[in-house]
Design an enzyme around this catalytic site. Structure first.
Site, PDB file in Angstrom:
ATOM      1  N   CYS A  96     -16.005  -4.575  40.189  1.00  0.00           N
ATOM      2  CA  CYS A  96     -16.087  -3.253  40.135  1.00  0.00           C
ATOM      3  C   CYS A  96     -17.258  -2.415  40.050  1.00  0.00           C
ATOM      4  O   CYS A  96     -18.064  -2.644  39.151  1.00  0.00           O
ATOM      5  CB  CYS A  96     -15.168  -2.873  39.002  1.00  0.00           C
ATOM      6  SG  CYS A  96     -14.682  -1.058  38.705  1.00  0.00           S
ATOM      7  N   CYS A 154     -17.016  -0.417  36.536  1.00  0.00           N
ATOM      8  CA  CYS A 154     -17.165  -1.105  35.335  1.00  0.00           C
ATOM      9  C   CYS A 154     -17.634  -2.507  35.251  1.00  0.00           C
ATOM     10  O   CYS A 154     -18.001  -3.413  33.980  1.00  0.00           O
ATOM     11  CB  CYS A 154     -15.842  -1.235  34.334  1.00  0.00           C
ATOM     12  SG  CYS A 154     -14.720  -2.392  35.066  1.00  0.00           S
ATOM     13  N   CYS A 175      -9.524  -2.448  40.472  1.00  0.00           N
ATOM     14  CA  CYS A 175      -9.805  -3.086  39.369  1.00  0.00           C
ATOM     15  C   CYS A 175      -8.718  -2.817  38.403  1.00  0.00           C
ATOM     16  O   CYS A 175      -8.371  -1.546  38.158  1.00  0.00           O
ATOM     17  CB  CYS A 175     -11.280  -2.243  38.729  1.00  0.00           C
ATOM     18  SG  CYS A 175     -11.794  -2.962  37.303  1.00  0.00           S
ATOM     19  N   CYS A 234     -10.166  -0.578  35.140  1.00  0.00           N
ATOM     20  CA  CYS A 234     -10.464   0.928  34.789  1.00  0.00           C
ATOM     21  C   CYS A 234      -9.381   1.978  34.785  1.00  0.00           C
ATOM     22  O   CYS A 234      -9.345   2.822  34.028  1.00  0.00           O
ATOM     23  CB  CYS A 234     -11.571   1.147  35.919  1.00  0.00           C
ATOM     24  SG  CYS A 234     -13.259   0.483  36.007  1.00  0.00           S
ATOM     25  N   CYS A 293     -16.298 -14.740  57.191  1.00  0.00           N
ATOM     26  CA  CYS A 293     -16.750 -15.476  58.329  1.00  0.00           C
ATOM     27  C   CYS A 293     -17.170 -14.382  59.492  1.00  0.00           C
ATOM     28  O   CYS A 293     -18.292 -14.566  60.225  1.00  0.00           O
ATOM     29  CB  CYS A 293     -15.923 -16.662  58.566  1.00  0.00           C
ATOM     30  SG  CYS A 293     -14.247 -15.901  58.993  1.00  0.00           S
ATOM     31  N   HIS A 311     -11.656 -17.953  62.583  1.00  0.00           N
ATOM     32  CA  HIS A 311     -12.842 -18.234  62.225  1.00  0.00           C
ATOM     33  C   HIS A 311     -13.726 -17.739  63.176  1.00  0.00           C
ATOM     34  O   HIS A 311     -13.357 -17.835  64.575  1.00  0.00           O
ATOM     35  CB  HIS A 311     -13.027 -19.703  61.869  1.00  0.00           C
ATOM     36  CG  HIS A 311     -14.465 -20.022  60.987  1.00  0.00           C
ATOM     37  ND1 HIS A 311     -14.647 -19.350  60.146  1.00  0.00           N
ATOM     38  CD2 HIS A 311     -15.180 -20.791  61.402  1.00  0.00           C
ATOM     39  CE1 HIS A 311     -15.812 -19.641  59.582  1.00  0.00           C
ATOM     40  NE2 HIS A 311     -16.177 -20.755  60.427  1.00  0.00           N
ATOM     41  N   ASP A 323     -23.028 -22.924  61.913  1.00  0.00           N
ATOM     42  CA  ASP A 323     -21.878 -22.086  61.226  1.00  0.00           C
ATOM     43  C   ASP A 323     -22.762 -21.554  60.030  1.00  0.00           C
ATOM     44  O   ASP A 323     -22.980 -22.458  58.986  1.00  0.00           O
ATOM     45  CB  ASP A 323     -20.782 -23.042  60.605  1.00  0.00           C
ATOM     46  CG  ASP A 323     -19.687 -22.067  60.071  1.00  0.00           C
ATOM     47  OD1 ASP A 323     -20.021 -21.130  59.273  1.00  0.00           O
ATOM     48  OD2 ASP A 323     -18.673 -22.442  60.141  1.00  0.00           O
TER      49      ASP A 323
END
Length: 637
Positions: free
Chosen positions: A235, A238, A267, A270, A293, A320, A337
């Site tokens: 976040c 925070c 979050c 928060c 990826c 992928h 990769d």
């Protein structure tokens, strides 16, 4: 030049057709007029009332062109399973009106002698959002059900076209220069040169060159120093951990950088919304240096091109992407990769991750290539899953894209590309055996993310047995496995107990433990409906300064009908077949080995129960003896 302003607004399809460049419009409109005129001249001739979807002219001259197929729909054509059909109930008068509009626009452009020929390549290959939502003719439910094949091919073509256009960004000099500002080229080349000298000192006959090592250094730098994987953003308000929720609407700036999708990393503490745009522009990725990826492969391929490596972007339809780099010293394309820092391990996804592959396509500035077969050792299974588009359509479409892209290339370059393609085809047909580095599950991403995608082989924990201090002192490793109790005993290490067969194997592919309560029997076998399976145990001792002196193995297996089980014991230098008749056999061939693997491969069998016709360690549930025993005596180097 576009001619939209001159088009009849009452025909959306003709209007869209006119948006294409002049040469593309002229070519497509000529074919459309031919289809229409054939019906108007001979309305009762069945052969003129249908267009085969796999027809080369249709798939290369109309399907890629925005507005062209829409014109056929406006004329009255409907979608069939393998053809577009002009039914007998269709209005010939409606067909004539659309035909005349196309002819009128064609005549206008023919008379505009001052209009130069447009850039056919850029127009034909530009992404076409309208392809995904072509207007459908009025059909009943049965007719609508038969239209899926054409719809899937249109969608597939859009993907091919979009990726083929996208890779041209990697060739922009200004973008390559931006990438070079981030890459420590001198440092990477210096390391590559050092490793090349080391390789030549060990093998004076080696043909590898500096670029081969530069790829390795670039991969390492990209993963370790430059790019960052994102599971969920911390976040920004925070610093607390966030979780992905629903998608957010992209802003104008998001869309400018190709982020059509924006994730909401919410979050709870928060609460605060953290926006995570999934950028598709590699220039922006040089700035953000984060993603999954898609972002990794996108940015890494640009970096490869920036340092002078010939590279292409590889798209896998099972979600992928990665990169391939051409090795001039080996005359072949090599898998890279960046997410995994994996190099030349093409079977990693199918064998290591357990992916059910179907279509894998590579895109470079010069060509599109179906490279699926490089990434599989199970071609028959792949073929059974390739149902999204027809193979003939895919071949013709790729050929058409390549012909268009390569029409301005020098003849020498065309010959070079053809020669490489021939080498690739031979490679695709060659049988493949997984290398050790291809057998592990996916490393990038959180475990939950990998499991959700089915890319973490939890049945194979890649366990490697290494001598403990006690075993090193005694110069002896002794392991037993009891199938009934499903437990290992490491006798040589204070009788250490290891629960379940999975927790002791180095590799496991399609293996399960089967209990027959009615027969009171238990064994390891293939998973149902799998044609083959593998399991292996690995021992390594060089890391503790030892070498193998002798190995003794006791194991057992049973086959039925045409089932086959092949046991083998191998090291980096030696391989032998292993007897599986419950007796303890010695294998002195492995003197001085630093590591050994015991492996069983299961295959064959008949009918629906073929998986049951190959069984490892079949025993009674009350059996107290050991199904597997490995004894290794050790020595100093």
């Amino acid at each position: 030049m576009a001619a939209a302003a001159a088009c009849d607004s009452s025909s959306p399809a003709v209007t869209e057709l006119c948006q294409n460049g002049r040469q593309v419009f002229m070519d497509a409109s000529q074919l459309l007029l031919t289809y229409a005129d054939n019906i108007l001249r001979s309305p009762n001739e069945e052969k003129y009332r249908s267009i085969r979807i796999g027809n080369t002219a249709f798939s290369t001259r109309l399907l890629p062109v925005p507005g062209a197929v829409e014109c056929l729909f406006e004329m009255g054509f409907e979608e069939g399973e393998t053809h577009l059909v002009f039914p007998k109930k269709a209005s010939v008068e409606k067909l004539r009106k659309v035909r005349d509009r196309i002819a009128s626009e064609r005549n206008k452009q023919l008379n505009e002698s001052n209009v130069p020929e447009s850039d056919t390549i850029s127009t034909q290959l530009a992404p076409n959002p309208s392809l995904a939502s072509r207007p459908q003719p009025a059909t009943d439910d049965r007719q609508q059900a038969t239209s899926n094949f054409l719809a899937s091919e249109i969608k597939f073509f859009k993907t091919l076209q979009s990726n083929f256009q996208h890779v041209l960004m990697y060739e922009l000099p200004s973008l390559q220069q931006r990438a070079l500002e981030h890459i420590p080229v001198s440092e990477l080349k210096e390391r590559a040169q050092e490793k090349l000298l080391q390789a030549r000192s060990l093998d004076s006959e080696t043909t590898v060159n500096e670029d081969d090592f530069l790829v390795l250094e670039l991969l390492r730098w990209f993963k370790e120093d430059f790019f960052h994987w994102v599971n969920s953003l911390p976040c920004s308000q925070c610093g607390n951990q966030t979780e992905a929720k629903e998608s957010l609407t992209p802003s104008a700036d998001d869309l400018r950088w190709g982020a059509n999708r924006v994730e909401n990393h919410y979050c709870k503490k928060c609460p605060y919304i953290n926006r995570f745009p999934r950028y598709n522009d590699p220039e922006k990725l040089l700035e953000t240096r984060r993603g999954r990826c898609g972002e990794w492969a996108n940015c890494f391929t640009l970096c490869c091109r920036a340092v002078g490596l010939e590279a292409r972007y590889v798209w896998d339809s099972t979600d992928h992407v990665w990169t391939e780099v051409f090795s001039s010293s080996q005359n072949r394309w090599l898998h890279c990769d960046p997410c995994e820092n994996a190099y030349d391990k093409p079977l990693l996804y199918e064998v290591g991750w357990g992916k059910k592959l179907s279509y894998i396509i590579a895109f470079s500035k010069d060509e599109v290539v179906d490279v699926t077969w490089r990434y599989s050792c199970k071609h028959e299974e792949i073929i059974s899953r390739r149902k999204e588009v027809r193979e003939s359509w895919l071949r013709e479409t790729i050929a058409g894209l390549n012909k268009t892209r390569q029409q301005s290339l020098p003849e020498q370059r065309k010959k070079e590309l053809l020669g490489r393609l021939i080498v690739e085809i031979v490679e695709f047909m060659s049988p493949k055996t997984p290398k050790p580095g291809e057998l592990g599950g996916r490393m990038s991403g959180s475990l939950a993310w990998r499991v959700a995608r089915g890319e973490s082989d939890l049945n194979s924990k890649s366990v490697v047995f290494v001598p403990s201090d006690k075993e090193k002192a005694a110069k002896r490793f002794h392991l037993q496995y009891n199938i009934a109790e499903n437990c290992y005993t490491r006798v040589s290490n204070n009788n250490e107990m290891i629960d379940t067969w999975e927790n002791g194997v180095w590799l496991s592919e399609s293996i399960c433990r089967k209990v027959e309560n009615d027969w009171k029997m238990v064994y390891l076998a293939r998973r149902e409906e799998t044609p083959s399976a593998r399991i292996g145990w690995k021992f390594e001792c060089s890391s503790v300064g030892m070498r193998v002196e002798n190995i003794s193995i006791r194991t057992t297996s049973e086959t039925y009908h045409s089932g086959k089980i092949k046991w083998k014991l191998y090291s980096l230098e030696t391989q032998v077949e292993v007897n599986a008749d419950k007796n303890l056999y010695s294998y002195p061939e492995f003197l001085n080995a630093s590591e050994v693997v015991l492996e069983a491969e299961l295959s064959g069998g008949e009918g629906d129960t073929a998986w049951q016709h190959t069984q490892l360690f079949r025993e009674s549930l009350t059996e107290k003896g050991n199904s597997l025993e490995i004894i290794i005596t050790l020595k100093d180097p």
